[in-house]
Design a protein around this motif. Structure first.
Motif, PDB file in Angstrom:
ATOM      1  N   PHE C 163       0.832  -1.209   0.000  1.00 34.00           N
ATOM      2  CA  PHE C 163       0.000   0.000   0.000  1.00 34.00           C
ATOM      3  C   PHE C 163       0.862   1.252   0.000  1.00 34.00           C
ATOM      4  CE2 PHE C 163      -2.858   3.045   2.235  1.00 34.00           C
ATOM      5  CZ  PHE C 163      -3.749   3.169   1.191  1.00 34.00           C
ATOM      6  N   MET C 164       1.963   1.216   0.772  1.00 31.60           N
ATOM      7  CA  MET C 164       2.888   2.349   0.781  1.00 31.60           C
ATOM      8  C   MET C 164       3.434   2.597  -0.617  1.00 31.60           C
ATOM      9  SD  MET C 164       4.968   1.772   4.264  1.00 31.60           S
ATOM     10  CE  MET C 164       6.544   2.270   3.634  1.00 31.60           C
ATOM     11  N   ALA C 165       3.856   1.512  -1.271  1.00 29.34           N
ATOM     12  CA  ALA C 165       4.405   1.653  -2.619  1.00 29.34           C
ATOM     13  C   ALA C 165       3.367   2.245  -3.548  1.00 29.34           C
ATOM     14  CB  ALA C 165       4.868   0.298  -3.141  1.00 29.34           C
ATOM     15  N   GLY C 166       2.132   1.770  -3.418  1.00 31.28           N
ATOM     16  CA  GLY C 166       1.084   2.247  -4.320  1.00 31.28           C
ATOM     17  C   GLY C 166       0.764   3.709  -4.098  1.00 31.28           C
ATOM     18  N   ILE C 167       0.690   4.103  -2.846  1.00 37.40           N
ATOM     19  CA  ILE C 167       0.326   5.483  -2.529  1.00 37.40           C
ATOM     20  C   ILE C 167       1.471   6.428  -2.848  1.00 37.40           C
ATOM     21  CG2 ILE C 167       0.062   6.990  -0.512  1.00 37.40           C
ATOM     22  CD1 ILE C 167      -2.536   5.911  -1.218  1.00 37.40           C
ATOM     23  N   ALA C 168       2.700   5.997  -2.528  1.00 36.71           N
ATOM     24  CA  ALA C 168       3.836   6.910  -2.609  1.00 36.71           C
ATOM     25  C   ALA C 168       4.270   7.170  -4.041  1.00 36.71           C
ATOM     26  CB  ALA C 168       5.005   6.353  -1.807  1.00 36.71           C
ATOM     27  N   SER C 169       3.900   6.280  -4.975  1.00 32.45           N
ATOM     28  CA  SER C 169       4.402   6.439  -6.329  1.00 32.45           C
ATOM     29  C   SER C 169       3.817   7.653  -7.037  1.00 32.45           C
ATOM     30  CB  SER C 169       4.086   5.196  -7.159  1.00 32.45           C
ATOM     31  OG  SER C 169       4.759   4.104  -6.647  1.00 32.45           O
ATOM     32  N   GLY C 170       2.642   8.061  -6.619  1.00 30.53           N
ATOM     33  CA  GLY C 170       2.015   9.181  -7.304  1.00 30.53           C
ATOM     34  C   GLY C 170       1.595   8.842  -8.718  1.00 30.53           C
ATOM     35  N   ASN C 171       1.159   7.604  -8.898  1.00 31.86           N
ATOM     36  CA  ASN C 171       0.732   7.149 -10.213  1.00 31.86           C
ATOM     37  C   ASN C 171      -0.624   6.488 -10.037  1.00 31.86           C
ATOM     38  OD1 ASN C 171       0.264   5.065 -12.246  1.00 31.86           O
ATOM     39  ND2 ASN C 171       2.308   5.543 -12.973  1.00 31.86           N
ATOM     40  N   ARG C 172      -1.512   6.694 -11.001  1.00 33.72           N
ATOM     41  CA  ARG C 172      -2.872   6.199 -10.771  1.00 33.72           C
ATOM     42  C   ARG C 172      -2.967   4.693 -10.883  1.00 33.72           C
ATOM     43  NH1 ARG C 172      -6.461  11.190 -13.160  1.00 33.72           N
ATOM     44  NH2 ARG C 172      -5.576  12.642 -11.667  1.00 33.72           N
ATOM     45  N   TYR C 173      -2.157   4.116 -11.732  1.00 36.34           N
ATOM     46  CA  TYR C 173      -2.162   2.657 -11.790  1.00 36.34           C
ATOM     47  C   TYR C 173      -1.643   2.089 -10.474  1.00 36.34           C
ATOM     48  CZ  TYR C 173      -2.917   2.964 -16.781  1.00 36.34           C
ATOM     49  OH  TYR C 173      -3.445   3.222 -18.004  1.00 36.34           O
ATOM     50  N   ALA C 174      -0.580   2.723  -9.937  1.00 32.51           N
ATOM     51  CA  ALA C 174      -0.028   2.264  -8.673  1.00 32.51           C
ATOM     52  C   ALA C 174      -1.065   2.417  -7.577  1.00 32.51           C
ATOM     53  CB  ALA C 174       1.227   3.056  -8.336  1.00 32.51           C
ATOM     54  N   LEU C 175      -1.850   3.473  -7.658  1.00 34.27           N
ATOM     55  CA  LEU C 175      -2.898   3.690  -6.666  1.00 34.27           C
ATOM     56  C   LEU C 175      -3.932   2.569  -6.737  1.00 34.27           C
ATOM     57  CD1 LEU C 175      -3.786   5.747  -4.563  1.00 34.27           C
ATOM     58  CD2 LEU C 175      -5.213   6.783  -6.288  1.00 34.27           C
ATOM     59  N   PHE C 176      -4.310   2.219  -7.952  1.00 36.20           N
ATOM     60  CA  PHE C 176      -5.225   1.084  -8.120  1.00 36.20           C
ATOM     61  C   PHE C 176      -4.643  -0.147  -7.452  1.00 36.20           C
ATOM     62  CE2 PHE C 176      -7.389   3.168 -11.788  1.00 36.20           C
ATOM     63  CZ  PHE C 176      -8.676   2.959 -11.360  1.00 36.20           C
ATOM     64  N   GLY C 177      -3.361  -0.403  -7.724  1.00 39.07           N
ATOM     65  CA  GLY C 177      -2.700  -1.573  -7.146  1.00 39.07           C
ATOM     66  C   GLY C 177      -2.712  -1.509  -5.633  1.00 39.07           C
ATOM     67  N   GLY C 178      -2.401  -0.324  -5.088  1.00 44.38           N
ATOM     68  CA  GLY C 178      -2.366  -0.169  -3.637  1.00 44.38           C
ATOM     69  C   GLY C 178      -3.725  -0.406  -3.012  1.00 44.38           C
ATOM     70  N   MET C 179      -4.756   0.144  -3.644  1.00 47.74           N
ATOM     71  CA  MET C 179      -6.104  -0.014  -3.103  1.00 47.74           C
ATOM     72  C   MET C 179      -6.535  -1.474  -3.143  1.00 47.74           C
ATOM     73  SD  MET C 179      -7.187   2.673  -1.954  1.00 47.74           S
ATOM     74  CE  MET C 179      -7.019   4.425  -1.948  1.00 47.74           C
ATOM     75  N   PHE C 243      -4.708 -14.782  -8.421  1.00 49.27           N
ATOM     76  CA  PHE C 243      -5.131 -13.621  -7.628  1.00 49.27           C
ATOM     77  C   PHE C 243      -4.104 -12.500  -7.699  1.00 49.27           C
ATOM     78  CE2 PHE C 243      -6.816 -17.447  -5.560  1.00 49.27           C
ATOM     79  CZ  PHE C 243      -8.157 -17.198  -5.711  1.00 49.27           C
ATOM     80  N   ASP C 244      -3.440 -12.348  -8.831  1.00 50.16           N
ATOM     81  CA  ASP C 244      -2.392 -11.324  -8.896  1.00 50.16           C
ATOM     82  C   ASP C 244      -2.978  -9.958  -9.231  1.00 50.16           C
ATOM     83  OD1 ASP C 244      -3.067 -12.301 -11.324  1.00 50.16           O
ATOM     84  OD2 ASP C 244      -1.104 -12.037 -12.227  1.00 50.16           O
ATOM     85  N   GLN C 245      -3.953  -9.572  -8.422  1.00 51.41           N
ATOM     86  CA  GLN C 245      -4.632  -8.295  -8.684  1.00 51.41           C
ATOM     87  C   GLN C 245      -3.712  -7.104  -8.509  1.00 51.41           C
ATOM     88  OE1 GLN C 245      -7.488  -8.371  -9.730  1.00 51.41           O
ATOM     89  NE2 GLN C 245      -8.104 -10.443  -9.229  1.00 51.41           N
ATOM     90  N   LEU C 246      -2.752  -7.225  -7.590  1.00 51.25           N
ATOM     91  CA  LEU C 246      -1.980  -6.049  -7.207  1.00 51.25           C
ATOM     92  C   LEU C 246      -1.114  -5.549  -8.348  1.00 51.25           C
ATOM     93  CD1 LEU C 246      -0.746  -7.207  -3.746  1.00 51.25           C
ATOM     94  CD2 LEU C 246      -3.018  -6.666  -4.489  1.00 51.25           C
TER      95      LEU C 246
END
Lengths: 190, 367, 413
Positions: C163-179, C243-246
């Motif tokens: 979640f940290m990686a997803g939020i910190a990247s500042g990228n919307r795909y990463a955000l999807f992954g983090g969520m 289940f590799d959603q992330l």
């Protein structure tokens, strides 16, 4: 339902796991190449070329450049024009083979290789010198006379210009017109 | 407790791993749910229609290779049919049979690619894709025997095909015809009953017949809705009137039907090729057409059933060696018009699958 | 310190340094360090063994990345990496060198600290799990009496890392992954813990060593449903297909590590593959009788079991398509959770039925015949349960009726 479809899928992948891979390791092994393969380098028989530049005209991209001068010392079946420049820029070529199809005297053939990678764009231009000196392994594409001989460019000897023969297409001239015919014809027309 | 959420707009593509080329979708998401989708294309525009006006009729064949670059044969076929209509040329029998064999093989290759990429988009880590490519390679091998190229074929000419098939082609084709049904069975066993795939695709992105007809959708996407429309049956060209085949139809018009219909069509294509191999007789393959075709002044529209839908070419001749106007009715482009209706309300993951199930090809969309 | 006495390597090293002095060890000679420095000897030996274990494990992970690519290739009819070194064995080394020499980039919109911390967290977590896994007879770093709890607690942290990686990247795909990570990883903790409860009931201990020793017949025979739930939820936990959603590459590019490059990406990659090995190790310990096995040395048995399980994971990866995120969640809550509860109830009821108190007060003990009977009953329950639930539970969800708002120009990127 019940996960049986998933199990079926597992069986298929397991079967393929046991099978031999269908890919090959390229530089060591090669896929079979068919004689009609339209290869990158061109094969050109100067003995046949009249310098008519039909190939240049038919090229959809206009990448063939031909410069000729009138000469009495033309080889073999060639016309009284000698070739100064015959540049084929294979950097832009798409190997459609229309130039080969257009050649009325069977002087130009597709090549059979495909490993023409170069470091500089200039090197991709095949010059007349290279065409003259290159080993002649023509593709049988659009050349049924080669196919009739069962010629395979990847095996056997390089092809000589006499061996390459003429194609029997009805809409190509069966024989080269003599110089007299050409001149009289030209004079007859206004 | 209702949660407050904000829509977020994401550019999917043009650099996205599964937009099938340089396709861009501007999507507004609420969480994972798609609120709005706007396709943006033109990243692969090469001006084929304008370029064709500068080339002779024969040279244009090389341009049609590059429209739908996974189905060059059918592009060639549609174009030369238009030219023949314009110039009033009748190709010889053997030439027509060869064209149909080549076109049906190309349809199998194109459907293999579509199925493989659809399953890859579903996340089946390249395994079905590799299996599909294995058979596609064999078809490309046949094409190499036939015309010396694998992708950009330029096999057909105005008035037939450029050259007869070599001797080695026929036995190789027969072996392929014998083995291919087993491989199709294998794809079906691999995934088409798979519970994960069924849950993900059944009932998803349903396209109704009305929507499809309104968007003038053609090809497998239309047939998946249950509307029987196949130009090979409706308006037979070449020798399709002489062969027996069925037109597979879907029922629901969802992603699963669009996936399944392609597999069924591959079987029918094999049937057609088999019958053509039975019926073909020796003879000339190319009509006596001059190298520089000069059709009379006029226009002609010719359409075929391409792997992706109705592929049409409209040609206007001014009597010169080059077409005055060259218009492509590309099925990928027109099938894309219903994409927005199919996407809204579904999830991000469905978006990729739906796009894959339409089977677009950017070379054809942008031309 | 008693738990380390069984380890021959530790004992010998400790004796070399500390000798006879201090604790109740009988080395029979003097050590290198003077009396009163036993703590230093203990620390040094601990470091040495941890270092050995980590190095060995990293090498194993490298080999595993090679193995996975190679086997995936074979499943797909390809050859796989075969260029670097003999049979491509040096491919992981080549990959590591390439990743190490790449420039380390932090994107402009990223949160520097979180962005750099996330990959480290991910890897450290994976290594911490190693501390309690017994790799063979007497081969472990710590035999914690709450070993299973420790594993569950530690692996939960990687949800935070992702979640940290997803939020910190500042990228919307990463955000999807983090969520997706938050939703999925937390959901699957629940069935995973439930599936272990059955094992714990049978073994009567949380210590992994004791669980192995308690396996009169391997627990996968007694807990087929538990094994199924554990394998499924573990593959969701470590982000393996289906289940590799992330990081679902066909949907959200690379998910939480879209913006990572160089060795930071390498660490994620390492953690992902290390997770497969550690999870296989945990499964082998909990369900497959750990290091126990006839004839061969215990370490070899353990490795064989681990790689057998890893092979299964690779096989699954090669075969199954991805489940959609809402279906993934529904699967956890509607399918695995009830099955897990059924499993716990069944196991507890069977223990009450068959079990009898041992005279020494060692807890409930079952006779071998009863265990086999239990195995048959549990297999029947597993088959019926999975069948019934796949019939009852529908994971399909209809499209949401949405009225599309027009995005303003400012929102469009």
């Amino acid at each position: 339902m019940y996960g049986l479809g998933i199990l079926n899928g597992f069986m298929v992948t397991l079967k393929n796991f046991i099978r031999r891979p269908f890919t090959i390791s390229y530089p060591e092994q090669r896929a079979p190449q068919h004689p009609r393969f339209r290869g990158e380098e061109f094969t050109w028989y100067e003995e046949r070329c009249t310098g008519c530049a039909s190939c240049a005209k038919f090229c959809p991209l206009g990448i063939i450049r031909i410069v000729t001068h009138p000469s009495q010392e033309t080889p073999a079946e060639g016309d009284s024009y000698a070739i100064d420049v015959f540049d084929i820029d294979i950097g832009r070529c798409m190997f459609c083979g229309l130039c080969v199809e257009a050649c009325p005297y069977d002087a130009l053939f597709m090549g059979s290789g495909f490993e023409e990678a170069k470091y500089r764009r200039q090197d991709l231009v095949i010059s007349v010198e290279r065409l003259r000196t290159a080993e002649k392994r023509p593709s049988t594409w659009y050349r049924p006379q080669l196919e009739a001989q069962n010629y395979d460019p990847r095996r056997g000897e390089p092809m000589t210009w006499q061996g390459a023969g003429r194609e029997p297409w009805p809409y190509h001239l069966p024989l080269r017109p003599t110089t007299e015919e050409m001149t009289t014809d030209r004079e007859a027309k206004p | 407790m209702p949660m407050r959420s904000e829509p977020v707009t994401v550019n999917v593509g043009p650099q996205h791993p599964s937009t099938h080329g340089v396709f861009r979708l501007r999507i507004t998401f609420d969480g994972e749910v798609i609120l709005d989708a706007e396709p943006v294309f033109g990243y692969l525009h090469r001006g084929s229609e304008k370029l064709a006006e500068e080339r002779t009729y024969t040279q244009v064949i090389t341009l049609t290779d590059r429209l739908d670059y996974v189905a060059s044969m059918t592009n060639n076929q549609a174009y030369v049919l238009a030219c023949e209509k314009l110039a009033g040329v009748q190709p010889p029998e053997r030439g027509m049979y060869l064209r149909v064999i080549a076109a049906e093989l190309q349809r199998i290759a194109s459907h293999l690619m579509a199925t493989g990429f659809l399953l890859n988009d579903l996340g089946a880590f390249a395994t079905p894709l590799m299996y599909c490519f294995r058979e596609r390679e064999r078809i490309l091998d046949l094409f190499e025997m036939l015309c010396g190229a694998r992708i950009t074929l330029s096999y057909m000419r105005v008035g037939g095909v450029f050259q007869d098939a070599p001797e080695e082609f026929w036995p190789a084709l027969r072996i392929f015809l014998g083995e291919m049904p087993h491989y199709i069975d294998e794809y079906e066993r691999l995934l088409s009953e798979n519970e994960i795939l069924v849950t993900r695709t059944k009932g998803v992105s349903v396209l109704t017949v009305d929507q499809a007809l309104n968007g003038s959708v053609t090809g497998p996407v239309l047939r998946a809705t249950g509307f029987p429309w196949d130009l090979r049956k409706v308006d037979p060209y070449e020798v399709y009137g002489r062969v027996k085949f069925d037109v597979p139809l879907g029922r629901a018009g969802d992603n699963y039907d669009r996936f399944k219909i392609r597999i069924d069509e591959m079987r029918q294509s094999l049937r057609i090729v088999e019958q053509c191999v039975e019926q073909i007789e020796p003879g000339p393959v190319r009509a006596d057409v001059p190298a520089l075709v000069r059709p009379p002044v006029g226009d002609a529209y010719s359409r075929i059933e391409g792997p992706k839908g109705e592929l049409g070419f409209y040609l206007v001749s001014d009597g010169s060696v080059a077409p005055y106007r060259f218009k492509i009715r590309s099925p990928s482009f027109i099938n894309l018009t219903v994409l927005r209706d199919m996407l809204i309300g579904w999830k991000l993951a469905d978006m990729i699958v739906t796009l894959g199930s339409i089977d677009i090809n950017m070379g054809e969309v942008d031309r | 310190m008693a738990f380390l006495e069984g380890n021959a390597l530790f004992r010998n090293l400790y004796c070399l340094l500390a000798g006879n002095s201090g604790n109740a060890q009988h080395c029979g000679r003097d050590g290198l360090l003077p009396a009163g420095w036993e703590w230093l000897a203990f620390a040094l030996v601990g470091f040495a063994i941890t270092f050995l274990l980590l190095s060995a494990f990293l090498l194993l992970t490298m080999f595993y990345t090679y193995l996975e690519r190679r086997l995936l290739g074979r499943f797909q009819g390809r050859i796989g990496p075969n260029r670097a070194g003999p049979f491509g064995l040096l491919q992981p080394v080549a990959d590591a060198i390439k990743l190490l020499t790449k420039e380390s980039i932090v994107p402009q919109g990223a949160d520097w600290l979180l962005y750099n911390l996330a990959p480290l967290m991910m890897v450290v977590v994976m290594f911490m799990v190693l501390a309690v896994i017994p790799f063979g007879k007497h081969t472990f770093i710590a035999d914690l009496n709450v070993g299973v709890l420790f594993i569950i607690a530690v692996t939960s942290v990687n949800a935070l890392a992702v979640f940290m990686a997803g939020i910190a990247s500042g990228n919307r795909y990463a955000l999807f992954g983090g969520m997706r990570a938050v939703a999925q990883l937390i959901s699957y903790e629940v069935p995973m813990v439930l599936s272990i409860v059955g094992v714990l009931l049978l073994a009567g201990s949380l210590s992994l060593v004791e669980i192995v020793e308690a396996q009169v017949i391997p627990f996968f025979l007694l807990q087929p449903l538990g094994l199924f739930i554990f394998v499924v939820s573990a593959s969701a936990e470590m982000n393996r297909p289906p289940f590799d959603q992330l990081e679902a590459e066909s949907e959200i590019v690379a998910g939480y590590h879209t913006e990572y490059g160089g060795m930071k990406f390498g660490l994620f990659y390492l953690a992902e593959y290390a997770a497969v090995l550690t999870t296989s190790g945990v499964i082998a310990t909990l369900f497959l009788d750990g290091w126990e096995g006839p004839l061969l040395p215990s370490h070899v048995w353990f490795l064989m079991k681990v790689f057998f399980l890893a092979f299964i994971f690779i096989w699954v990866r090669a075969t199954l398509p991805r489940v959609r995120i809402d279906q993934t969640m529904a699967f956890a809550w509607k399918f695995l959770l009830p099955l897990g509860i059924i499993n716990v109830f069944m196991t507890a009821a069977e223990l009450l039925l068959f079990g009898h108190e041992e005279a020494g007060g060692q807890g409930i003990v079952l006779s071998t015949a009863d265990l086999w009977l239990m195995s048959v009953v549990n297999f029947a329950v597993a088959v019926v349960g999975i069948g019934a639930f796949s019939r009852l539970v529908s994971l399909r969800t209809p499209a949401l009726p949405v009225s599309a708002p027009k995005p303003s120009a400012a929102e469009v990127v």
